[in-house]
Each structure stands twice: as structure tokens, then as C-alpha cells.
Write an enzyme that holds these catalytic residues in place. Structure first.
Site, short mmCIF file in Angstrom:
data_model
loop_
_atom_site.label_atom_id
_atom_site.label_comp_id
_atom_site.label_asym_id
_atom_site.label_seq_id
_atom_site.Cartn_x
_atom_site.Cartn_y
_atom_site.Cartn_z
N HIS A 80 0.83 -1.21 0.00
CA HIS A 80 0.00 0.00 0.00
C HIS A 80 0.86 1.26 0.00
CE1 HIS A 80 -3.57 -2.40 0.61
NE2 HIS A 80 -4.29 -1.30 0.48
N LYS A 105 -9.91 -8.15 8.01
CA LYS A 105 -10.58 -8.48 9.27
C LYS A 105 -10.50 -7.26 10.20
CE LYS A 105 -6.66 -10.56 11.69
NZ LYS A 105 -6.09 -11.76 12.28
#
Length: 175
Positions: A36, A101
């Protein structure tokens, strides 16, 4: 249970609701923290990204190496909040959905609503089971990052839960 093809995620996202169970099939890209950061740098430098963001799905996972006769090793989700500094911009640039999650920041939740996207949760601790729903894997960027390189996966009926929907509802917030 709805069956979702990632090719149509931007059209389907507004029809999904927090708490709904779905089975996802199609192309999904893995990316974690280091990837990222690099994607963000590429965007700021106006470089071509290793995959098209428009309508894509990113799974926050770093799969383990495959064993003989398998496509992939264990492939469970990582904590999504670590990608929160990068996610609103990616959603604003057309990303269709993310998978991971745990809860997301308010900025991510607002970007999901603004862009009519969706955040799915995968079951943590079940990476070996999740791997059975992945039919292909190809490293497409940043191989020096090892398990955190960007991989192109093909999902077949990968079980997920809608965690944040395009209407602003969340499985993490009681109404």
C-alpha cells in the site's frame, strides 16, 4: 447466500447489507502495508499501477508459500486498520471493495459510502480453509516484498461477510 462476481462489484455493492454472507468469485489482488505504501507513492508520482484500480478488489493478505500440488499456502486476512491511511484515496480512485478483518476508521467508512463500495470480512484463523477457494495465483508486483508482494488471485466461492456497506451500516457498530 448471494454469489458475487468481482467483475460486477461496483454494481452489486449498493445492493449488499452489513451482516450479509456472500460467496465471492473472480479476480482479487492481495496487498498489505508495504505494498500500500508503494502504491501510494506510485499514485503521487503519477506512475502506472500494477493493476487497474477501477472496480478492483483488494484482499489484505500475505499468503504463505504453496505446498506441492496446491495453488497457494494459507491465505487468511490481516488486520485491515493498518491500511486505513491509504484506503480512502484508493476508493476515491475507483477501488470497488476491500477484504480483511476487524473494524475500519471513520474516514474509510465515509469513503465506502461516498464511493458506493463495500468492505468484506474474511474469517481470521481459517487461512488454510480459505486457500481452498483460491484457484490461481500470480505475483504481479513488488516480488522483493515476499509474501507481501501484490498477487493476482482467482477466487471461487470465497466465503465473506459484508462488514461495512454502501449505506453506512457496519457489523462493528450497534444501531
Amino acid at each position: 447466500m448471494k454469489h458475487i462476481d468481482t467483475l460486477h462489484i461496483k454494481e452489486i455493492a449498493p445492493t449488499l447489507h452489513a451482516g450479509e454472507s456472500v460467496l465471492v468469485s473472480g479476480t482479487v489482488y492481495t496487498a498489505r502495508d508495504a505494498a500500500h505504501k508503494r502504491l501510494s507513492q506510485m499514485i503521487s508520482q503519477k506512475q502506472e499501477l500494477p493493476f487497474p484500480l477501477q472496480g478492483s478488489v483488494i484482499y489484505y493478505a500475505g499468503p504463505t508459500p504453496e505446498k506441492p500440488g496446491t495453488v497457494i499456502g494459507s491465505c487468511g486476512p490481516t488486520t485491515s486498520s493498518r491500511m486505513d491511511p491509504y484506503t480512502p484515496n484508493l476508493l476515491d480512485l475507483g477501488l470497488g471493495a476491500t477484504i480483511g478483518k476487524g473494524p475500519r476508521s471513520q474516514a474509510v467508512a465515509e469513503a465506502i459510502v461516498r464511493n458506493q463500495s463495500v468492505y468484506f470480512c474474511a474469517i481470521g484463523g481459517a487461512g488454510a480453509l480459505a486457500a481452498k477457494c483460491i484457484t490461481s495465483l500470480e505475483v504481479i508486483a513488488f516480488p522483493d516484498l515476499g509474501c507481501e508482494s501484490i498477487k493476482k488471485l482467482t477466487f471461487k466461492d470465497f466465503p465473506l461477510i459484508v462488514a461495512l456497506d454502501a449505506h453506512g451500516d457496519s457489523i462493528f457498530v450497534k444501531n
